[in-house]
Design a protein around this motif. Structure first.
Motif, PDB file in Angstrom:
ATOM      1  N   MET A 193     -21.254  22.541   2.837  1.00  0.00           N
ATOM      2  CA  MET A 193     -22.103  23.541   2.167  1.00  0.00           C
ATOM      3  C   MET A 193     -23.185  22.910   1.283  1.00  0.00           C
ATOM      4  O   MET A 193     -24.170  23.545   0.960  1.00  0.00           O
ATOM      5  CB  MET A 193     -21.243  24.469   1.297  1.00  0.00           C
ATOM      6  N   ASN A 194     -23.002  21.649   0.895  1.00  0.00           N
ATOM      7  CA  ASN A 194     -23.939  20.998  -0.026  1.00  0.00           C
ATOM      8  C   ASN A 194     -24.719  19.882   0.658  1.00  0.00           C
ATOM      9  O   ASN A 194     -25.013  18.861   0.050  1.00  0.00           O
ATOM     10  CB  ASN A 194     -23.197  20.467  -1.242  1.00  0.00           C
ATOM     11  N   CYS A 195     -25.038  20.082   1.922  1.00  0.00           N
ATOM     12  CA  CYS A 195     -25.781  19.105   2.718  1.00  0.00           C
ATOM     13  C   CYS A 195     -25.057  17.761   2.771  1.00  0.00           C
ATOM     14  O   CYS A 195     -25.672  16.699   2.736  1.00  0.00           O
ATOM     15  CB  CYS A 195     -27.213  18.953   2.214  1.00  0.00           C
ATOM     16  N   ASP A 196     -23.740  17.837   2.830  1.00  0.00           N
ATOM     17  CA  ASP A 196     -22.917  16.661   3.031  1.00  0.00           C
ATOM     18  C   ASP A 196     -22.120  16.864   4.319  1.00  0.00           C
ATOM     19  O   ASP A 196     -22.253  17.885   4.972  1.00  0.00           O
ATOM     20  CB  ASP A 196     -21.997  16.415   1.840  1.00  0.00           C
ATOM     21  N   ASN A 197     -21.345  15.887   4.687  1.00  0.00           N
ATOM     22  CA  ASN A 197     -20.558  15.958   5.911  1.00  0.00           C
ATOM     23  C   ASN A 197     -19.127  15.522   5.611  1.00  0.00           C
ATOM     24  O   ASN A 197     -18.772  14.358   5.820  1.00  0.00           O
ATOM     25  CB  ASN A 197     -21.187  15.088   7.006  1.00  0.00           C
ATOM     26  N   PRO A 198     -18.295  16.437   5.107  1.00  0.00           N
ATOM     27  CA  PRO A 198     -16.934  16.069   4.749  1.00  0.00           C
ATOM     28  C   PRO A 198     -16.119  15.627   5.965  1.00  0.00           C
ATOM     29  O   PRO A 198     -16.370  16.057   7.087  1.00  0.00           O
ATOM     30  CB  PRO A 198     -16.360  17.350   4.131  1.00  0.00           C
ATOM     31  N   GLY A 199     -15.162  14.758   5.711  1.00  0.00           N
ATOM     32  CA  GLY A 199     -14.269  14.304   6.770  1.00  0.00           C
ATOM     33  C   GLY A 199     -14.937  13.411   7.797  1.00  0.00           C
ATOM     34  O   GLY A 199     -14.452  13.275   8.909  1.00  0.00           O
ATOM     35  N   GLY A 200     -16.066  12.816   7.450  1.00  0.00           N
ATOM     36  CA  GLY A 200     -16.731  11.908   8.374  1.00  0.00           C
ATOM     37  C   GLY A 200     -17.465  12.592   9.519  1.00  0.00           C
ATOM     38  O   GLY A 200     -17.804  11.955  10.509  1.00  0.00           O
ATOM     39  N   ALA A 201     -17.706  13.883   9.404  1.00  0.00           N
ATOM     40  CA  ALA A 201     -18.445  14.601  10.450  1.00  0.00           C
ATOM     41  C   ALA A 201     -19.871  14.062  10.537  1.00  0.00           C
ATOM     42  O   ALA A 201     -20.391  13.473   9.594  1.00  0.00           O
ATOM     43  CB  ALA A 201     -18.471  16.094  10.143  1.00  0.00           C
ATOM     44  N   SER A 202     -20.507  14.266  11.657  1.00  0.00           N
ATOM     45  CA  SER A 202     -21.866  13.773  11.881  1.00  0.00           C
ATOM     46  C   SER A 202     -22.896  14.841  11.531  1.00  0.00           C
ATOM     47  O   SER A 202     -22.653  16.026  11.691  1.00  0.00           O
ATOM     48  CB  SER A 202     -22.049  13.397  13.349  1.00  0.00           C
ATOM     49  N   SER A 203     -24.055  14.381  11.097  1.00  0.00           N
ATOM     50  CA  SER A 203     -25.217  15.258  10.940  1.00  0.00           C
ATOM     51  C   SER A 203     -25.879  15.387  12.301  1.00  0.00           C
ATOM     52  O   SER A 203     -25.592  14.622  13.210  1.00  0.00           O
ATOM     53  CB  SER A 203     -26.232  14.660   9.962  1.00  0.00           C
ATOM     54  N   ALA A 204     -26.788  16.338  12.427  1.00  0.00           N
ATOM     55  CA  ALA A 204     -27.559  16.484  13.658  1.00  0.00           C
ATOM     56  C   ALA A 204     -29.027  16.670  13.306  1.00  0.00           C
ATOM     57  O   ALA A 204     -29.370  17.516  12.484  1.00  0.00           O
ATOM     58  CB  ALA A 204     -27.063  17.667  14.479  1.00  0.00           C
ATOM     59  N   TYR A 205     -29.882  15.878  13.918  1.00  0.00           N
ATOM     60  CA  TYR A 205     -31.325  15.970  13.723  1.00  0.00           C
ATOM     61  C   TYR A 205     -31.854  17.005  14.704  1.00  0.00           C
ATOM     62  O   TYR A 205     -31.609  16.906  15.904  1.00  0.00           O
ATOM     63  CB  TYR A 205     -31.968  14.610  13.977  1.00  0.00           C
ATOM     64  N   LEU A 206     -32.566  18.004  14.192  1.00  0.00           N
ATOM     65  CA  LEU A 206     -33.059  19.082  15.046  1.00  0.00           C
ATOM     66  C   LEU A 206     -34.573  19.182  14.893  1.00  0.00           C
ATOM     67  O   LEU A 206     -35.087  19.632  13.877  1.00  0.00           O
ATOM     68  CB  LEU A 206     -32.383  20.400  14.666  1.00  0.00           C
ATOM     69  N   GLY A 207     -35.283  18.737  15.918  1.00  0.00           N
ATOM     70  CA  GLY A 207     -36.738  18.779  15.906  1.00  0.00           C
ATOM     71  C   GLY A 207     -37.260  20.199  16.054  1.00  0.00           C
ATOM     72  O   GLY A 207     -36.507  21.146  16.273  1.00  0.00           O
ATOM     73  N   THR A 208     -38.562  20.339  15.975  1.00  0.00           N
ATOM     74  CA  THR A 208     -39.182  21.658  16.110  1.00  0.00           C
ATOM     75  C   THR A 208     -39.020  22.167  17.535  1.00  0.00           C
ATOM     76  O   THR A 208     -39.018  21.392  18.485  1.00  0.00           O
ATOM     77  CB  THR A 208     -40.677  21.598  15.755  1.00  0.00           C
ATOM     78  N   THR A 209     -38.864  23.458  17.661  1.00  0.00           N
ATOM     79  CA  THR A 209     -38.700  24.179  18.934  1.00  0.00           C
ATOM     80  C   THR A 209     -37.522  23.683  19.762  1.00  0.00           C
ATOM     81  O   THR A 209     -37.557  23.699  20.982  1.00  0.00           O
ATOM     82  CB  THR A 209     -39.993  24.143  19.789  1.00  0.00           C
ATOM     83  N   ILE A 210     -36.455  23.250  19.103  1.00  0.00           N
ATOM     84  CA  ILE A 210     -35.258  22.758  19.788  1.00  0.00           C
ATOM     85  C   ILE A 210     -34.040  23.533  19.295  1.00  0.00           C
ATOM     86  O   ILE A 210     -33.994  23.988  18.163  1.00  0.00           O
ATOM     87  CB  ILE A 210     -35.071  21.246  19.547  1.00  0.00           C
ATOM     88  N   SER A 211     -33.034  23.657  20.167  1.00  0.00           N
ATOM     89  CA  SER A 211     -31.769  24.314  19.829  1.00  0.00           C
ATOM     90  C   SER A 211     -30.628  23.315  19.953  1.00  0.00           C
ATOM     91  O   SER A 211     -30.723  22.346  20.706  1.00  0.00           O
ATOM     92  CB  SER A 211     -31.494  25.486  20.773  1.00  0.00           C
ATOM     93  N   ILE A 212     -29.545  23.604  19.225  1.00  0.00           N
ATOM     94  CA  ILE A 212     -28.363  22.743  19.300  1.00  0.00           C
ATOM     95  C   ILE A 212     -27.117  23.582  19.040  1.00  0.00           C
ATOM     96  O   ILE A 212     -27.158  24.554  18.300  1.00  0.00           O
ATOM     97  CB  ILE A 212     -28.447  21.575  18.291  1.00  0.00           C
ATOM     98  N   GLY A 213     -26.030  23.195  19.666  1.00  0.00           N
ATOM     99  CA  GLY A 213     -24.726  23.787  19.388  1.00  0.00           C
ATOM    100  C   GLY A 213     -23.935  22.821  18.525  1.00  0.00           C
ATOM    101  O   GLY A 213     -24.389  21.711  18.222  1.00  0.00           O
ATOM    102  N   THR A 214     -22.748  23.220  18.123  1.00  0.00           N
ATOM    103  CA  THR A 214     -21.918  22.332  17.314  1.00  0.00           C
ATOM    104  C   THR A 214     -21.444  21.152  18.150  1.00  0.00           C
ATOM    105  O   THR A 214     -21.366  21.217  19.379  1.00  0.00           O
ATOM    106  CB  THR A 214     -20.698  23.068  16.731  1.00  0.00           C
ATOM    107  N   ILE A 215     -21.121  20.087  17.473  1.00  0.00           N
ATOM    108  CA  ILE A 215     -20.603  18.886  18.118  1.00  0.00           C
ATOM    109  C   ILE A 215     -19.115  19.108  18.383  1.00  0.00           C
ATOM    110  O   ILE A 215     -18.393  19.593  17.494  1.00  0.00           O
ATOM    111  CB  ILE A 215     -20.842  17.657  17.219  1.00  0.00           C
ATOM    112  N   PRO A 216     -18.610  18.802  19.587  1.00  0.00           N
ATOM    113  CA  PRO A 216     -17.195  19.026  19.897  1.00  0.00           C
ATOM    114  C   PRO A 216     -16.269  18.374  18.864  1.00  0.00           C
ATOM    115  O   PRO A 216     -16.494  17.243  18.433  1.00  0.00           O
ATOM    116  CB  PRO A 216     -17.028  18.374  21.276  1.00  0.00           C
ATOM    117  N   GLY A 217     -15.242  19.130  18.457  1.00  0.00           N
ATOM    118  CA  GLY A 217     -14.277  18.653  17.474  1.00  0.00           C
ATOM    119  C   GLY A 217     -14.754  18.738  16.038  1.00  0.00           C
ATOM    120  O   GLY A 217     -14.100  18.253  15.127  1.00  0.00           O
ATOM    121  N   GLN A 218     -15.893  19.338  15.818  1.00  0.00           N
ATOM    122  CA  GLN A 218     -16.483  19.457  14.490  1.00  0.00           C
ATOM    123  C   GLN A 218     -16.696  20.935  14.182  1.00  0.00           C
ATOM    124  O   GLN A 218     -16.946  21.716  15.081  1.00  0.00           O
ATOM    125  CB  GLN A 218     -17.822  18.717  14.513  1.00  0.00           C
ATOM    126  N   GLY A 219     -16.650  21.310  12.934  1.00  0.00           N
ATOM    127  CA  GLY A 219     -16.842  22.701  12.555  1.00  0.00           C
ATOM    128  C   GLY A 219     -18.291  23.138  12.658  1.00  0.00           C
ATOM    129  O   GLY A 219     -19.159  22.385  13.096  1.00  0.00           O
TER     130      GLY A 219
END
Length: 121
Positions: free
Chosen positions: A78-104
């Motif tokens: 919730m605070n722009c962190d990644n608890p539990g070692g989860a990964s961030s995702a870079y999302l460029g303009t006009t692009i979509s993304i789903g969640t990373i498998p095994g991550q919330g």
């Protein structure tokens, strides 16, 4: 022809005000997301502020589409962190993304780079 002082001041200040309002710190566009078939969230023109954290709804988003003029980084915390070692995702303009498998779901994002000089349509 001679102008009155108030009119002369208005003619001098008006272009400056218009120029300042055109240079906003908004990314001009929408960030849309869903979590399941019955929940969606849209954030219009998120402010482009260095280091600022933008939060999604508490339940988070499993799919995110960025139609702004700037890139964003998605976070699972919730605070722009990644608890539990989860990964961030870079999302460029006009692009979509789903969640990373095994991550919330995605709970927050930060903006990257400079806002464009004109809104992206």
């Amino acid at each position: 022809m001679r102008l009155s002082r108030p009119l002369a001041a208005l003619c001098t200040i008006a272009p400056l005000v218009l120029a300042a309002s055109a240079c906003s710190d908004s990314s001009g566009g929408l960030i849309r997301g869903t979590n399941g078939p019955h929940f969606s969230q849209t954030i219009a023109n998120p402010p482009q502020i260095e280091g600022a954290c933008h939060r999604f709804a508490r339940r988070g988003l499993s799919n995110v589409t960025n139609t702004t003029g700037i890139d964003i980084v998605l976070h699972t915390g919730m605070n722009c962190d990644n608890p539990g070692g989860a990964s961030s995702a870079y999302l460029g303009t006009t692009i979509s993304i789903g969640t990373i498998p095994g991550q919330g779901p995605w709970h927050s994002f930060t903006t990257v780079g400079q806002a464009p000089p004109v809104p992206v349509n």
